[in-house]
Motif scaffolding. Structure first.
Motif: not given
Length: 451
Positions: A422-445
Motif C-alpha cells: 500500500l505504501e508503494s502504491a501510494d508513492n507510485q500514485y503520487i508520482q503518477a499524479l504529479y506527472n499527469a499534472l505537469i504533462s497537462k501544463v506542457d501540452m497546454d503550452k
C-alpha cells in the motif's frame, strides 16, 4: 499603575497578532499567476523593454522633425591673422609680377570676434527614414511579443510549482492516513503481545514500518516548505511571505477531450515562438527595403540666422552687430560607393531567406512538440488511472489480510507485506499524479493554450 502599563502592551500585542494574520494571504492558482505578472523580474523587465521600444519609435519620428540648434562663439586673437595677396603699392593699374612675394593687406580679421547663430534643418524626403518608421513600429511589436513570451513562461513555471505544492499536501494526507492506520494496528498488536497472543517479532515489524512512515512524513513536510518557497520565487514574492493555497487537486480537470487538440491544424499560429519569428521576418524584410531606399537621394531644407560682433577694442565690440541670414536646400544623391550598397542589399536578402527557413522549421518543431506532449499526457493519464486502481486494490488486500490475521487464518508477514504494498502504491500514485499534472501544463503550452 501596573494596569496602566499593561494596556499599551496588550494593544501592541493585539496589533502584532493582527499584522501576523494579515501576512498570510490566500492565493488561488490564477491569483499566483496574476501576482507573478506584476512582480516576476523577467516579466517586469520585458515590460520595461516595451516602454523602451515605444521611446525608440518616438526617437525615430524625431529624426524627421525640424532640427534646430543654437551656437555661440567668442575669439580673442592674441595675434590676429592677416589676409595676403599681390603687392598693389604701386597702384592697381601697375602690372602684377607673378613671381613677387605676397604682402599682407591692411584689412583682415579683427582682434575680438563674437558670434551668435541659430540654424534649422528639415528633412523633406528620405527613403530610409520612411522605412525606419515602419521598422521602429515593428520593433515595438517584437518587444510586446517578447513580453507575452515572458508571461507564458512565468505562467508555466508558477502553475507547475503550484501543482507541486498540492501534490505534496496530498502525499502528506496519504502518509497521515497510513500512519494513523498503522498506529492503531501497532497498538493492538502490542496489547496482544502483552497478552501472549502474538510474538514480539510481529510488534517489531510493525514498529519498523511505523518509524519509516513517520520519517517519510517528516521528510515530505520539509520538502513541502521548499516547494512553497519555490512557488513564491516563481511568483517574484519574498520567500519569507506566508501564503495559503485555496485551489484543490479535485478542481484540476485532467479528463480533457484530446481530440479537440488534433482537430485544429493551425494551432502553431497560437505559439508565441512562431509569432516572434514572424515579427523577425518582418524586420528583415524592412531591412531589405531600407537597403533599397539607400539608393534614393535625400532632400532637406535648411536656414540660419546669426549676429556677428567684431572690433579691435573690447569697449566697442557690441556697438555694431553685423547680422546675416540664409535659407536653402540640400540634395544628396548617392552615385557610387564601391558597390557597398549593392552587397549590403544582397546580405539583407539572404537574411530574409534564412528567416523564412527558420519559420518553416519552427512550424515543424512545434508540431512535433505538440504530438510528443499529447502522447506524454495520454501515457501519464493512463498511468494515473492505473495507479488509482492499484492503490484501491492495495487497500483492499490490506483489509483482507488484517481480517484473516485477526481470525487466525493469516500471518503477520502477510499483513506487513500488504502494508508495504500500500505504501508503494501510494508513492507510485503520487508520482503518477504529479506527472499527469505537469504533462497537462506542457501540452497546454505546446498547443498555445497558455497566453
Amino acid at each position: 499603575m501596573k494596569n496602566i502599563l499593561l494596556i499599551p502592551l496588550l494593544l501592541l500585542g493585539t496589533a502584532f497578532t493582527g499584522f501576523a494574520q494579515q501576512t498570510a494571504q490566500n492565493f488561488s492558482l490564477q491569483d499566483c499567476i496574476n501576482y507573478a505578472y506584476q512582480h516576476q523580474d523577467s516579466v517586469v523587465n520585458a515590460g520595461l523593454d516595451v516602454k523602451s521600444a515605444d521611446y525608440k519609435v518616438r526617437e525615430t519620428i524625431g529624426t524627421g522633425l525640424p532640427q534646430v540648434n543654437g551656437a555661440a562663439s567668442f575669439q580673442d586673437y592674441l595675434r590676429t591673422p592677416v589676409s595676403v595677396g599681390p603687392d598693389f603699392s604701386k597702384g592697381f593699374s601697375a602690372p602684377i609680377n607673378p613671381n613677387a612675394p605676397l604682402v599682407p593687406f591692411p584689412i583682415g580679421a579683427v582682434k575680438y570676434n563674437n558670434t551668435y547663430s541659430l540654424t534649422a534643418t528639415q528633412l523633406l524626403f528620405s527613403g530610409t527614414f520612411l522605412v525606419g518608421l515602419q521598422a521602429a513600429k515593428t520593433y515595438k511589436e517584437l518587444s510586446q511579443r517578447s513580453l507575452v513570451r515572458s508571461k507564458i513562461q512565468t505562467n508555466v513555471n508558477v502553475t507547475k510549482a503550484y501543482y507541486q505544492v498540492l501534490v505534496s499536501n496530498e502525499q502528506i494526507k496519504l502518509l497521515d492516513a497510513n500512519i494513523n492506520q498503522l498506529k492503531q494496528q501497532l497498538d493492538q498488536t502490542t496489547q496482544q503481545n502483552k497478552q501472549g497472543f502474538v510474538e514480539k517479532i510481529d510488534v517489531d515489524r510493525l514498529t519498523v514500518q511505523y518509524n519509516n512512515l513517520v520519517t517519510n512524513r517528516e521528510n515530505t513536510v520539509r520538502s513541502l516548505v521548499l516547494n512553497y518557497e519555490l512557488l513564491k520565487f516563481q511568483m517574484g514574492m519574498p520567500v519569507q511571505q506566508e501564503i495559503t493555497l485555496t485551489d484543490k487537486l479535485e478542481s484540476v480537470n485532467l479528463d480533457q477531450q484530446l481530440t479537440q487538440n488534433t482537430a485544429d491544424t493551425t494551432f502553431y499560429r497560437n505559439r508565441i515562438e512562431y509569432n516572434l519569428l514572424e515579427t523577425n521576418l518582418k524586420l528583415n524584410q524592412l531591412d531589405v527595403k531600407s537597403k533599397k531606399a539607400a539608393f534614393l537621394p535625400t532632400l532637406s531644407a535648411n536656414g540660419g540666422f546669426a549676429d556677428v560682433y567684431q572690433e579691435n577694442h573690447m569697449k566697442f565690440l557690441y556697438d555694431h552687430p553685423y547680422p546675416y541670414s540664409y535659407i536653402g536646400l540640400s540634395l544628396n544623391v548617392p552615385i557610387f560607393n564601391g558597390g557597398q550598397r549593392k552587397y549590403q542589399l544582397k546580405e539583407s536578402q539572404i537574411n530574409v531567406m534564412k528567416s523564412q527557413n527558420d519559420l518553416e522549421n519552427v512550424k515543424n518543431a512545434i508540431s512535433l512538440e505538440a504530438s510528443s506532449s499529447m502522447i506524454t499526457f495520454q501515457n501519464s493519464l493512463e498511468s494515473l488511472n492505473n495507479q488509482k486502481r492499484s492503490r484501491a486494490l492495495a487497500e483492499e488486500v490490506l483489509r483482507v489480510s488484517k481480517v484473516k490475521y485477526q481470525q487466525g487464518v493469516g500471518s503477520s508477514i502477510e499483513v506487513t507485506q500488504a502494508q508495504t504494498d500500500l505504501e508503494s502504491a501510494d508513492n507510485q500514485y503520487i508520482q503518477a499524479l504529479y506527472n499527469a499534472l505537469i504533462s497537462k501544463v506542457d501540452m497546454d503550452k505546446a498547443y498555445g493554450k497558455i497566453q
